[in-house]
Design a protein around this motif. Sequence first.
Motif, PDB file in Angstrom:
ATOM      1  N   LEU A  30      -7.096   5.052  -0.485  1.00  0.00           N
ATOM      2  CA  LEU A  30      -6.158   3.692   0.081  1.00  0.00           C
ATOM      3  C   LEU A  30      -6.398   3.837   1.773  1.00  0.00           C
ATOM      4  CD1 LEU A  30      -2.665   4.250  -1.414  1.00  0.00           C
ATOM      5  CD2 LEU A  30      -4.307   3.044  -2.266  1.00  0.00           C
ATOM      6  N   ARG A  57      -0.903  12.864  -3.440  1.00  0.00           N
ATOM      7  CA  ARG A  57      -1.764  12.369  -2.273  1.00  0.00           C
ATOM      8  C   ARG A  57      -2.907  13.531  -1.305  1.00  0.00           C
ATOM      9  NH1 ARG A  57       3.410   9.910  -1.107  1.00  0.00           N
ATOM     10  NH2 ARG A  57       3.805  11.889   0.139  1.00  0.00           N
ATOM     11  N   ILE A 100      -5.819   8.745   1.874  1.00  0.00           N
ATOM     12  CA  ILE A 100      -5.065   7.770   2.628  1.00  0.00           C
ATOM     13  C   ILE A 100      -5.546   7.457   4.051  1.00  0.00           C
ATOM     14  CG2 ILE A 100      -2.969   6.165   3.283  1.00  0.00           C
ATOM     15  CD1 ILE A 100      -1.532   7.645   1.238  1.00  0.00           C
ATOM     16  N   ASP A 121      -5.345   1.341   5.046  1.00  0.00           N
ATOM     17  CA  ASP A 121      -4.408   0.334   5.489  1.00  0.00           C
ATOM     18  C   ASP A 121      -4.828  -0.120   6.980  1.00  0.00           C
ATOM     19  OD1 ASP A 121      -2.161  -1.099   6.528  1.00  0.00           O
ATOM     20  OD2 ASP A 121      -0.752   0.576   6.230  1.00  0.00           O
ATOM     21  N   LEU A 144       0.884  -1.375   0.088  1.00  0.00           N
ATOM     22  CA  LEU A 144       0.124  -0.035  -0.144  1.00  0.00           C
ATOM     23  C   LEU A 144       0.880   1.289   0.097  1.00  0.00           C
ATOM     24  CD1 LEU A 144      -3.454   0.197   0.170  1.00  0.00           C
ATOM     25  CD2 LEU A 144      -2.631   1.368   2.451  1.00  0.00           C
ATOM     26  N   HIS A 145       1.834   1.457   0.774  1.00  0.00           N
ATOM     27  CA  HIS A 145       2.832   2.162   0.801  1.00  0.00           C
ATOM     28  C   HIS A 145       3.530   2.649  -0.604  1.00  0.00           C
ATOM     29  CE1 HIS A 145       2.564   1.985   4.942  1.00  0.00           C
ATOM     30  NE2 HIS A 145       3.120   3.196   5.323  1.00  0.00           N
ATOM     31  N   GLY A 176       0.913   4.238  -2.849  1.00  0.00           N
ATOM     32  CA  GLY A 176       0.637   5.582  -2.671  1.00  0.00           C
ATOM     33  C   GLY A 176       1.970   6.690  -2.391  1.00  0.00           C
ATOM     34  N   ALA A 215      -9.622  12.090   4.490  1.00  0.00           N
ATOM     35  CA  ALA A 215      -9.115  11.477   3.018  1.00  0.00           C
ATOM     36  C   ALA A 215      -9.923  11.762   1.871  1.00  0.00           C
ATOM     37  CB  ALA A 215      -9.001  10.021   3.424  1.00  0.00           C
TER      38      ALA A 215
END
Length: 233
Positions: free
Chosen positions: A166, A83, A89, A168, A50-51, A54, A157
């Motif tokens: 995204l 972002r 996120i 997490d 995921l990191h 993004g 977000a």
Amino acid sequence: APLLEARGLVRTHHGEGGPVHAVRGVDLTVRRGEFVAVTGPSGAGKSTLLHLLGGLQRPDDGTVLLDGESTDDYTEARWAVERRRSIGIVFQFFNLVSNLTVADNVELPALLAGSSTRHARAERERLLTELGLAAKARSMPGELSGGEQQRVALARALVNHPRLLLADEPAGSLDSRGTREVMRLLSRFHRRGQTIVLVTHDARLASAADRVISFFDGRITDDVTLGDDGPAA
Ligand code: ADP
Ligand code: ADP
């Protein structure tokens, strides 16, 4: 072009115990409007993936493409702009700014993206109302329950209408009620067209998605799409 594409992504961490091959070669295409869950055990590499998607970490090999455009040459500043404007996120531990009110937390990314004060305020009001947080606008994050803080993080977000959300482990620090609430909200935004990539070890949370990718030891081991009009269970 698809909204998001990963080609041959590789990422190795160099910890004290030597190299950790967190992501070992991932190809993935996410189309507009999809709600994709990446699920697998703790340590499988989901968060690292995921990191990478993004731009919070850079791949050692492979490419992330946004709307068909390679991000290989993106600077940190360019990723930060993405972002702010097009990738929202949410994290397990919310990451709210603790000395700003709920309202200011939600408004801030809109102002940073260049919205007028009036527009930012209107968007903030809309989202806080939508997420049942209107009465908490003047509260500080620390005064809220975990579930409420995650809703604030979700509002923040989404305030700039990102093309991609995204998430997490968004329910990783919530109780089962908070988990159900996160599922309900992600499903609702998905029904309205929000593209979502969720990573979680929680199969129940993953079941909110319409496509479930199994992730193990840095690789995709399964990828199942439940058709929109698919199995009427
Ligand atoms: P969390 O598990 O709370 O999500 P993060 O993944 O955000 O934590 O990691 C917090 C910090 O610790 C980051 O800088 C991350 O790169 C680093 N980190 C995470 N896991 C490890 C590890 N196994 N060894 C060394 N550093 C790590
Ligand atoms: P998951 O999200 O599936 O739990 P992670 O991507 O967080 O998996 O971690 C995958 C592996 O990489 C784990 O072994 C973790 O300890 C390790 N790891 C993650 N971040 C770091 C880091 N910054 N430094 C060293 N090791 C890390």
